[in-house]
Structure formats: C-alpha cells, structure tokens
Design an enzyme around this catalytic site. Structure first.
Site, PDB file in Angstrom:
ATOM      1  N   HIS A  13       0.857  -1.210   0.000  1.00 54.31           N
ATOM      2  CA  HIS A  13       0.000   0.000   0.000  1.00 54.31           C
ATOM      3  C   HIS A  13       0.886   1.252   0.000  1.00 54.31           C
ATOM      4  CE1 HIS A  13      -3.860   2.063   1.487  1.00 54.31           C
ATOM      5  NE2 HIS A  13      -2.982   3.031   1.285  1.00 54.31           N
ATOM      6  N   HIS A  15       1.429   5.418  -1.755  1.00 55.95           N
ATOM      7  CA  HIS A  15       0.982   6.557  -2.567  1.00 55.95           C
ATOM      8  C   HIS A  15       2.227   7.169  -3.196  1.00 55.95           C
ATOM      9  CE1 HIS A  15      -3.118   6.658  -0.823  1.00 55.95           C
ATOM     10  NE2 HIS A  15      -2.499   6.156   0.224  1.00 55.95           N
ATOM     11  N   HIS A 136     -10.556   1.075   2.096  1.00 51.43           N
ATOM     12  CA  HIS A 136     -10.356   2.078   3.140  1.00 51.43           C
ATOM     13  C   HIS A 136     -11.560   1.906   4.068  1.00 51.43           C
ATOM     14  CE1 HIS A 136      -8.863   6.030   4.704  1.00 51.43           C
ATOM     15  NE2 HIS A 136     -10.040   5.904   5.297  1.00 51.43           N
ATOM     16  N   HIS A 174      -4.547  -0.590   6.113  1.00 52.67           N
ATOM     17  CA  HIS A 174      -4.090   0.207   7.264  1.00 52.67           C
ATOM     18  C   HIS A 174      -5.024   0.091   8.470  1.00 52.67           C
ATOM     19  CE1 HIS A 174      -6.882   2.891   5.254  1.00 52.67           C
ATOM     20  NE2 HIS A 174      -6.022   3.321   4.378  1.00 52.67           N
ATOM     21  N   ASP A 247       1.375   2.656   3.605  1.00 47.85           N
ATOM     22  CA  ASP A 247       0.518   3.831   3.368  1.00 47.85           C
ATOM     23  C   ASP A 247       1.368   5.101   3.311  1.00 47.85           C
ATOM     24  OD1 ASP A 247      -1.789   5.190   2.779  1.00 47.85           O
ATOM     25  OD2 ASP A 247      -2.500   5.307   4.846  1.00 47.85           O
TER      26      ASP A 247
HETATM   27  O1  DOR Z   1      -3.602   9.522   5.737  1.00 46.75           O
HETATM   28  C1  DOR Z   1      -3.941   9.200   4.620  1.00 46.75           C
HETATM   29  N1  DOR Z   1      -3.387   9.762   3.510  1.00 46.75           N
HETATM   30  N2  DOR Z   1      -4.901   8.294   4.474  1.00 46.75           N
HETATM   31  C2  DOR Z   1      -5.420   7.988   3.271  1.00 46.75           C
HETATM   32  O2  DOR Z   1      -6.295   7.174   3.217  1.00 46.75           O
HETATM   33  C3  DOR Z   1      -4.965   8.709   2.065  1.00 46.75           C
HETATM   34  C4  DOR Z   1      -3.616   9.228   2.219  1.00 46.75           C
HETATM   35  C5  DOR Z   1      -3.236  10.242   1.158  1.00 46.75           C
HETATM   36  O3  DOR Z   1      -3.433   9.955  -0.027  1.00 46.75           O
HETATM   37  O4  DOR Z   1      -2.697  11.286   1.502  1.00 46.75           O
HETATM   38 ZN    ZN Z   2      -3.450   5.021   1.637  1.00 46.85          ZN
END
Ligand code: DOR
Ligand code: ZN
Length: 344
Positions: A13, A15, A136, A174, A247
C-alpha cells in the site's frame, strides 16, 4: 541478534503521487522494496485500465537504474465502475486490485463510492476473476466520531459484504483498531490486512499530548494505546493474513503545517527500519520476514522475491526533511534515532 537477512520485502500500500513527486517517491520505494501496490487516488483518479497504464509508464520512467522494483497498479472504484472494466483490469496483466474509498473519507476520495450496496455487480465480477478489493475501512457519516469510524465500518459494511461475497479477496487496509485486527484474524483466509509503521510506533497521545504534531496525522487516525498494542500483537503474530503496507503518503511540509492540514505520513525513507524497531522491541525479529516479505505476496498469489536485504543493528538519525516536488516534506520520525539500518 545484530543483523538479519530477509527476503526482499514488498509494500502492499503506497501513494506515489504523480509527475514531479515521482522523483522522490519512486526511488524511495525502490530503496528496499521490490514491488508496491500503488494507490490510485490521483486527481483525476485512476478509474480505468487505460489511465492505469499511462500512470504506470510515468512511474516506470523514474525507476532507478538497475532496480527490479515494480509498480502493481490499482483501479479506483467509483459509482460508475462497470464489471466490464473489472474484466479488462484482470486481463491487463498489470492491475492487481481495486480500491474502495468511501466518498469523502480522505485525500482525493471525492469520486469514491457513495453506497457500497450498489456495487454488487462489480464485486461479483471481482470475486469471479479473483481480483483483490483494497478497502479504506471507515464510515464517513457525520454522526460517527472520527475515532470510531473503522469499528463502525466493520459492523455496518464489512461484515455484510463478506457474508454476501464470501470468496471475494479483501484487504482491510491500514488497520488501526483492536476491532480491525480481531475481525481479520477471525475471518477466512481470503481476508487480509495491512498495517502501517505509524500505527505500530505511535498512538494518539504521541500526536496530541504536549502540542499537536501534524506529521503524525493520517487517516484512519491514530487511536489509543490499547489499539496500538493490539496491532503490534497482530503484526508480530506471524499470521499469514497480516502484512506490510506503509501507506506512505507524501504531502509538502506546508500542506501539513496548516490550519487545515492534510492527512498522510511519508515513511519510505525508513520504512523497513521502523518495522524492524517494532518487531525487535516485541522480541519477534524472527517474524519480521513473514510480515514484510512473504505473507503479502502469498495473499496476492504472486511469487516471493528471490533477492534479499540485510539489516544491521546500528543507530542512525532520520533526516529532518526530504526534497519533494519543488519544496520539501517532513518524513515520519524526522530527527529521531532508529536502531536498525538497511545495509544492502
Ligand atoms: O492519511 C492518509 N493519507 N490516508 C489515506 O487514506 C490517504 C492518504 C493520502 O493519499 O494522503
Ligand atoms: Zn493510503
């Protein structure tokens, strides 16, 4: 134990964001992981196979020379996702899951699903092709307190969904609560969960006592200590359904140190080292490889990596800032000391 060799881990997971951000995020991911499940919450979101393909190419252009790291792409589910798109995703050869964001739950989730019960045809298609649903797991209704949103989601939405689609592969992403850990541990083998480093290392006191620390703010939000302890117990249990998902979610320093700061912690600068810290403190270094390197790919039905990494017990200080886009971000644990170092 002063050093440990692990099958090279994966991150289930992450980003990576897009464009300029990829200059930071892709090398950081490739630093120690071999694969990453890439979250699709861009603007606009990655809702189709063709958008996922184009995004994948932009990511691959930033892979460091000589690295084996691979992005595993994910489709963003909306109210308009069709079963046809699911079948196309399954046939693409590069899409490994579909992400459910409740509309409005978190960063770039406005196009998310407004009513889970209207997605039956999509979930039916996913179940039939063995496509993983990444959830989520939080409700968004105003009547539910932010600290209860995961537990309420499990009872209100996840239990009924699992009953309706018993063979659907689901990762509750998460997890942050005792209820989340218990739900997954007691569920069948097609239900898994990822856990972030921040939810293992910290609880809400770390974020709020003595002043507000915006760089610990993420969603789902850090909970009380009893939940942190339940997550540590689940992570170090070695249970095959529990695996690594950082995450890692970069935001610029300005976007977080604001009167309305963004949710997300960047952790790829030191992710495996932070997990090692947790497992070491729990006396469970022998379970780190299962959590970090084998449970996730086994769950996704992918081969285990054939290279290794070496971690050594040696204190080092996390950098104060990381260059990001045309500015900088503050990484998780900035300025603190870790006792495990990634050697190779
Ligand atoms: O804290 C988070 N940031 N939780 C999420 O689900 C998305 C993520 C983000 O893309 O910044
Ligand atoms: Zn995430």
């Amino acid at each position: 134990m002063d050093s440990i060799t692990l099958i090279r881990p994966d991150d289930w997971h992450i980003h990576l964001r897009d464009n300029l951000a990829l200059e930071t995020t892709v090398p950081a991911a490739a630093r120690c992981f071999d694969r990453g499940i890439v979250m699709p919450n861009l603007t606009p979101p990655v809702t189709t196979v063709s958008r996922a393909s184009a995004y994948r190419e932009r990511i691959l252009a930033h892979t460091p020379y000589g690295s084996n790291w691979q992005p595993l792409m994910v489709l963003y589910l909306t109210d308009n996702t069709s079963p046809k798109e699911i079948h196309a995703a399954a046939e693409s050869g590069f899409i490994y899951g579909c992400k459910y964001y409740p509309a409005g739950a978190t960063t770039n989730s406005d196009s998310g699903v407004t009513d889970l019960t209207k997605m039956d045809a999509v979930f039916e298609a996913m179940q039939s092709v063995g496509m993983v649903l990444q959830m989520h797991g939080e409700v968004t209704s105003d009547d539910v307190d932010i600290f209860d949103r995961e537990a309420v989601f499990i009872e209100r939405h996840l239990r009924p969904l699992v009953a309706k689609f018993p063979d659907l592969k689901i990762v509750l992403e998460h997890i942050t609560t005792q209820q989340g850990a218990e739900f997954v541990l007691n569920a069948s083998d097609n239900i898994g969960a990822t856990i972030t480093p921040q939810h293992l290392l910290y609880n809400r006191n770390h974020m709020l006592v003595g002043g507000i620390r915006p760089h610990l703010f993420c969603l789902p939000i850090l909970k009380r200590d009893v939940h942190q302890q339940a997550l540590i117990k689940a992570a170090v249990s070695g249970n095959q359904k529990i695996f690594l998902g950082t995450d890692s979610a970069p935001h610029t320093q300005d976007a977080k140190e604001s009167s309305c700061g963004c949710a997300g912690c960047f952790s790829h600068h030191a992710a495996i080292e932070m997990y090692a810290e947790v497992f070491d403190q729990a006396g469970a270094m022998d379970k780190l490889e299962a959590f970090a390197s084998t449970n996730g790919c086994d769950f996704y039905g992918l081969p285990r990596n054939n290279s290794t990494i070496l971690l050594r017990r040696e204190p080092w200080k996390i950098q104060a800032a990381v260059p990001y886009e045309d500015t900088q971000l503050i990484p998780l644990g900035a300025g603190t000391t870790l006792n495990w170092m990634l050697v190779e």
